[in-house]
Design a protein around this motif. Structure first.
Motif, short mmCIF file in Angstrom:
data_model
loop_
_atom_site.label_atom_id
_atom_site.label_comp_id
_atom_site.label_asym_id
_atom_site.label_seq_id
_atom_site.Cartn_x
_atom_site.Cartn_y
_atom_site.Cartn_z
N PHE A 1 -7.98 -32.27 -11.16
CA PHE A 1 -6.65 -32.81 -10.95
C PHE A 1 -6.74 -34.28 -10.55
CE2 PHE A 1 -6.23 -28.34 -10.26
CZ PHE A 1 -5.01 -28.02 -10.80
N SER A 2 -5.66 -35.00 -10.78
CA SER A 2 -5.56 -36.34 -10.20
C SER A 2 -4.34 -36.36 -9.29
CB SER A 2 -5.44 -37.40 -11.29
OG SER A 2 -4.14 -37.40 -11.81
N VAL A 3 -4.47 -37.08 -8.18
CA VAL A 3 -3.37 -37.22 -7.24
C VAL A 3 -3.10 -38.71 -7.05
CG1 VAL A 3 -2.63 -36.89 -4.86
CG2 VAL A 3 -3.86 -35.07 -6.03
N THR A 4 -1.85 -39.09 -7.22
CA THR A 4 -1.46 -40.48 -7.00
C THR A 4 -0.54 -40.54 -5.80
OG1 THR A 4 -1.40 -40.64 -9.40
CG2 THR A 4 -0.62 -42.54 -8.17
N VAL A 5 -0.91 -41.32 -4.81
CA VAL A 5 -0.11 -41.46 -3.59
C VAL A 5 0.48 -42.86 -3.56
CG1 VAL A 5 -0.16 -41.40 -1.07
CG2 VAL A 5 -1.62 -39.85 -2.38
N THR A 6 1.80 -42.94 -3.51
CA THR A 6 2.46 -44.25 -3.50
C THR A 6 3.39 -44.36 -2.30
OG1 THR A 6 4.09 -43.30 -4.98
CG2 THR A 6 2.41 -44.67 -5.98
N GLU B 1 -1.55 -28.50 -0.87
CA GLU B 1 -1.88 -28.34 0.56
C GLU B 1 -2.72 -29.52 1.05
OE1 GLU B 1 -4.04 -24.71 1.15
OE2 GLU B 1 -4.17 -25.00 3.33
N MET B 2 -3.70 -29.93 0.22
CA MET B 2 -4.54 -31.09 0.59
C MET B 2 -3.70 -32.34 0.78
SD MET B 2 -7.76 -30.76 -1.98
CE MET B 2 -8.83 -29.32 -1.95
N CYS B 3 -2.75 -32.54 -0.13
CA CYS B 3 -1.89 -33.73 -0.04
C CYS B 3 -1.11 -33.72 1.26
CB CYS B 3 -0.91 -33.77 -1.21
SG CYS B 3 -1.71 -34.11 -2.76
N LYS B 4 -0.55 -32.54 1.57
CA LYS B 4 0.30 -32.45 2.77
C LYS B 4 -0.52 -32.59 4.04
CE LYS B 4 4.25 -30.13 0.87
NZ LYS B 4 4.48 -28.96 0.03
N LYS B 5 -1.75 -32.04 4.02
CA LYS B 5 -2.54 -32.03 5.25
C LYS B 5 -3.28 -33.34 5.50
CE LYS B 5 -3.55 -27.20 6.26
NZ LYS B 5 -4.60 -26.17 6.23
N LEU B 6 -3.69 -34.02 4.42
CA LEU B 6 -4.57 -35.17 4.63
C LEU B 6 -4.27 -36.38 3.74
CD1 LEU B 6 -7.20 -36.04 6.20
CD2 LEU B 6 -8.43 -35.44 4.12
N LEU B 7 -4.09 -36.14 2.44
CA LEU B 7 -4.11 -37.27 1.51
C LEU B 7 -2.89 -38.18 1.61
CD1 LEU B 7 -5.63 -35.48 -1.60
CD2 LEU B 7 -6.81 -36.63 0.27
N ALA B 8 -1.73 -37.59 1.87
CA ALA B 8 -0.52 -38.41 1.90
C ALA B 8 0.16 -38.30 3.26
CB ALA B 8 0.44 -37.96 0.81
N ASN B 9 0.77 -39.39 3.69
CA ASN B 9 1.61 -39.39 4.88
C ASN B 9 3.05 -39.25 4.40
OD1 ASN B 9 3.24 -40.01 7.00
ND2 ASN B 9 2.14 -41.85 7.61
N LEU B 10 3.58 -38.04 4.52
CA LEU B 10 4.87 -37.74 3.88
C LEU B 10 6.04 -38.54 4.44
CD1 LEU B 10 4.53 -33.93 3.22
CD2 LEU B 10 4.00 -35.86 1.74
N ILE B 11 5.84 -39.13 5.61
CA ILE B 11 6.93 -39.92 6.19
C ILE B 11 7.15 -41.20 5.38
CG2 ILE B 11 7.71 -41.13 8.27
CD1 ILE B 11 5.94 -39.15 9.84
N ILE B 12 6.06 -41.80 4.94
CA ILE B 12 6.20 -43.07 4.22
C ILE B 12 5.69 -43.02 2.79
CG2 ILE B 12 6.15 -44.54 6.28
CD1 ILE B 12 3.15 -45.07 5.61
N ASP C 1 4.95 -40.90 -1.10
CA ASP C 1 5.18 -39.83 -2.07
C ASP C 1 3.86 -39.53 -2.77
OD1 ASP C 1 7.97 -39.56 -1.76
OD2 ASP C 1 8.27 -41.37 -2.97
N TYR C 2 3.73 -38.30 -3.30
CA TYR C 2 2.52 -38.03 -4.08
C TYR C 2 2.87 -37.30 -5.37
CZ TYR C 2 2.79 -33.31 -2.10
OH TYR C 2 3.21 -32.06 -1.73
N LYS C 3 1.98 -37.45 -6.35
CA LYS C 3 2.19 -36.85 -7.65
C LYS C 3 0.87 -36.21 -8.09
CE LYS C 3 3.43 -38.47 -12.16
NZ LYS C 3 2.23 -39.16 -12.59
N ILE C 4 0.94 -34.93 -8.50
CA ILE C 4 -0.25 -34.21 -8.92
C ILE C 4 -0.24 -34.06 -10.43
CG2 ILE C 4 -1.48 -32.01 -8.75
CD1 ILE C 4 -0.13 -31.64 -6.00
N ASP C 5 -1.33 -34.41 -11.10
CA ASP C 5 -1.45 -34.19 -12.54
C ASP C 5 -2.71 -33.39 -12.82
OD1 ASP C 5 0.76 -35.81 -13.71
OD2 ASP C 5 -0.25 -37.39 -12.60
#
Lengths: 79, 79
Positions: free
Chosen positions: B3-8, B60-71, B73-77
Motif C-alpha cells: 500500500f501507499s499512504v499519503t499524509v497531507t 489503524e497505522m495511520c490513526k495510531k502513528l502516521l498521521a496527526n488527525l487534528i491537522i 488528512d491521509y489517503k490509502i492506495d
C-alpha cells in the motif's frame, strides 16, 4: 495546473526514518508489518496552461531542488 | 500486500516547510509557481492476504502513528 510529486529513496538506500517508524509500529502490536519506507510528497500548483510546458517545469523543480537524484527517485502525476 | 499512504496537511493549516520550498523555487527563477505544499509518503508492505483486513490494518497505522488527525488528512492506495 496541479501536480503531485512523490520522492522516494532508491531501493538500495537505507531508510533510518522508515526503520524507526517500522519499529514503533511493531511495538504497537502490528506484527503483520513486513516493511515500511518513508518518502516526501509535494502538491504543486502552476500558473501555466500548456500541460507539456508545465510538466517540464515540474521536472526541472524536482531536479534542481525537490529530489536528490543520487539517492532518490521521483514521480510526477497530474491531479 | 503493498500500500501507499499519503499524509497531507489540512487546507487551512499553515505549511512553513512548503513555504520555504516555495520561496527557494521562486528564487531559482520559477516565477510560474503558484503554490506548493509538502506532505509525507509511506510505502507499506504487509504479510496479510485478505485485502479488507490489510486495508483496515493500514488505516489503524495511520490513526495510531502516521498521521496527526487534528491537522492532517491521509489517503490509502493499493499498489
Amino acid at each position: 495546473m496541479k501536480f503531485s510529486v512523490t520522492v522516494t529513496l532508491k531501493k538500495d538506500v537505507l531508510d533510518p526514518q522508515g526503520k524507526a517508524v517500522q519499529n514503533t509500529l511493531i511495538n504497537l502490536g502490528m506484527s503483520d508489518l513486513k516493511s515500511i519506507r518513508q518518502g516526501k510528497f509535494f502538491q504543486i500548483e502552476l500558473n501555466e496552461k500548456d500541460s507539456k510546458k508545465a510538466e517540464a517545469r515540474i521536472d526541472e523543480m524536482c531536479k534542481k531542488l525537490l529530489a536528490n537524484l543520487i539517492i532518490e527517485d521521483y514521480k510526477i502525476d497530474k491531479l
